[in-house]
Design a protein around this motif. Structure first.
Motif, mmCIF file in Angstrom:
data_model
loop_
_atom_site.group_PDB
_atom_site.id
_atom_site.type_symbol
_atom_site.label_atom_id
_atom_site.label_comp_id
_atom_site.label_asym_id
_atom_site.label_seq_id
_atom_site.Cartn_x
_atom_site.Cartn_y
_atom_site.Cartn_z
ATOM 1 N N ASP A 10 38.110 30.929 117.664
ATOM 2 C CA ASP A 10 37.500 32.250 117.860
ATOM 3 C C ASP A 10 37.810 32.652 119.295
ATOM 4 N N ASP A 11 38.073 33.939 119.513
ATOM 5 C CA ASP A 11 38.482 34.342 120.857
ATOM 6 C C ASP A 11 37.311 34.638 121.791
ATOM 7 N N HIS A 12 36.085 34.414 121.340
ATOM 8 C CA HIS A 12 34.918 34.648 122.180
ATOM 9 C C HIS A 12 34.253 33.306 122.519
ATOM 10 N N VAL A 52 38.214 19.753 109.329
ATOM 11 C CA VAL A 52 38.027 21.155 108.933
ATOM 12 C C VAL A 52 38.343 22.061 110.109
ATOM 13 N N VAL A 53 38.991 23.183 109.804
ATOM 14 C CA VAL A 53 39.196 24.249 110.792
ATOM 15 C C VAL A 53 38.297 25.414 110.418
ATOM 16 N N VAL A 54 37.500 25.893 111.359
ATOM 17 C CA VAL A 54 36.708 27.109 111.171
ATOM 18 C C VAL A 54 37.437 28.211 111.918
ATOM 19 N N MET A 55 37.997 29.169 111.165
ATOM 20 C CA MET A 55 38.960 30.125 111.701
ATOM 21 C C MET A 55 38.470 31.560 111.602
ATOM 22 N N ASP A 56 38.439 32.253 112.730
ATOM 23 C CA ASP A 56 38.203 33.699 112.713
ATOM 24 C C ASP A 56 39.516 34.390 112.382
ATOM 25 N N LEU A 57 39.438 35.608 111.851
ATOM 26 C CA LEU A 57 40.661 36.350 111.546
ATOM 27 C C LEU A 57 41.095 37.259 112.679
ATOM 28 N N SER A 58 40.149 37.780 113.440
ATOM 29 C CA SER A 58 40.468 38.732 114.510
ATOM 30 C C SER A 58 40.752 37.982 115.805
ATOM 31 N N ARG A 76 50.072 20.390 104.599
ATOM 32 C CA ARG A 76 49.616 20.971 103.332
ATOM 33 C C ARG A 76 48.206 20.524 102.957
ATOM 34 N N GLY A 77 47.725 19.480 103.612
ATOM 35 C CA GLY A 77 46.380 19.011 103.322
ATOM 36 C C GLY A 77 45.314 19.601 104.230
ATOM 37 N N ALA A 78 45.707 20.503 105.127
ATOM 38 C CA ALA A 78 44.747 21.097 106.060
ATOM 39 C C ALA A 78 43.669 21.864 105.298
ATOM 40 N N ARG A 79 42.443 21.690 105.727
ATOM 41 C CA ARG A 79 41.305 22.360 105.085
ATOM 42 C C ARG A 79 40.731 23.390 106.050
ATOM 43 N N VAL A 80 40.922 24.650 105.682
ATOM 44 C CA VAL A 80 40.569 25.751 106.588
ATOM 45 C C VAL A 80 39.495 26.622 105.955
ATOM 46 N N LEU A 81 38.447 26.867 106.723
ATOM 47 C CA LEU A 81 37.390 27.800 106.328
ATOM 48 C C LEU A 81 37.483 29.030 107.223
ATOM 49 N N VAL A 82 37.713 30.174 106.635
ATOM 50 C CA VAL A 82 37.704 31.426 107.390
ATOM 51 C C VAL A 82 36.258 31.878 107.551
#
Length: 223
Positions: A10-12, A52-58, A76-82
Motif C-alpha cells: 500500500d502506498d500509504h 500471503v500478499v495483501v495488495m492494494d490496487l491504487s 504460480r503458487g503465490a497467494r494474493v489478497l486484493v
C-alpha cells in the motif's frame, strides 16, 4: 496454521501501519515485508517469500493488478489478497484474471480482512459480500438460463469448482478420473460462455449454487 508471513503493499505508510497492527494481533500472523509500489512489491516478494500478499490496487506507477500479475508470473503458487477501495466488478474481474485469490473492499469490517487473509493462506477463494454481488450482477445478465444448459453432473462439478476444489479433489469426491473432471470443466465453460474459472464462480454465486460463505466452507474439505 501456526505461523503466517504476510507482505503488505500500500502506498500509504500510515495505512500499512494500521494493517500491520490489526493482522499481528492474530496468533502467528507476522508482517515480514512492506512495499509502496508494484516494483517494490515484486522485489519484496522475491526476497521474503511470504505466505500471503495483501495488495492494494491504487499504487503509484504500475497498478496493483500489474503487481499481482508480475508476482504470479514469477511464482504460480503465490497467494494474493486484493484489499482495496474499489468495489466495482471490473476491478475485481481484472484482479482475479491476473491471479488474485481473494478480493475484499476497504469498506468491509476489519474482521473481514483478517478472515480473508486466513482463507487465502489456505488456498481458498475469499470475497467480501459486496464484491460477490457486483460480480454476479455485472458478468451474467441471465445466470439462471445459463445454468439450465448444464446437466446434473455438470452442475455438481460447477458447484465444486466454484467452491475452490482442485480437479483431483473433485475426481476423488465424485469417483471420477481427473481427465473426466477436466472434460466436464471444459464442457461447462463452453456451454455457459465462460472464459475463466473466475466467471464460473460468478455464475455459481449469481444463481445461488454457492454463496461466498459456502465457498469457504466447501474449500475447507481440501485441507
Amino acid at each position: 496454521m501456526t505461523s503466517l508471513d504476510i507482505l503488505l503493499v500500500d502506498d500509504h505508510p500510515v495505512v500499512r501501519e494500521g494493517y500491520r497492527r490489526l493482522l499481528e494481533r492474530q496468533p502467528g500472523y507476522r508482517v515480514v515485508a512492506e512495499a509502496d509500489d508494484a516494483a517494490a512489491a515484486y522485489r519484496a516478494y522475491k526476497a521474503a517469500r511470504p505466505d500471503v500478499v495483501v495488495m492494494d490496487l491504487s499504487l503509484p506507477g504500475a497498478s496493483g493488478v500489474e503487481a499481482v500479475r508480475h508476482i504470479r508470473q514469477w511464482d504460480r503458487g503465490a497467494r494474493v489478497l486484493v484489499f482495496t477501495m474499489h468495489q466495482g466488478a471490473t476491478f475485481a474481474m481484472k484482479a482475479f484474471e491476473a491471479g488474485a485469490l481473494g478480493y475484499v473492499t476497504k469498506s468491509s469490517a476489519p474482521t473481514e480482512l483478517v478472515r480473508a487473509v486466513g482463507e487465502v493462506a489456505r488456498g481458498r477463494r475469499a470475497m467480501s459480500e459486496d464484491v460477490a454481488r457486483e460480480l454476479a450482477v455485472d458478468r451474467l445478465e441471465k445466470p439462471a438460463a445459463a445454468l439450465n444448459e448444464l446437466g446434473p453432473r455438470e452442475t455438481e462439478v460447477l458447484r465444486l469448482v466454484a467452491s475452490g476444489m482442485t480437479t483431483e479433489r473433485i475426481a476423488a469426491l465424485l469417483n471420477l478420473s481427473a481427465k473426466t473432471v477436466q472434460n466436464y470443466h471444459y464442457a461447462i465453460k463452453s456451454k455457459v460462455g465462460a472464459e475463466t474459472d473466475a466467471q464460473l464462480v460468478w455464475l455459481a454465486l449469481a444463481t445461488g449454487l454457492v454463496s461466498a460463505e459456502t465457498a469457504e466452507e466447501q474449500g475447507a474439505a481440501e485441507i
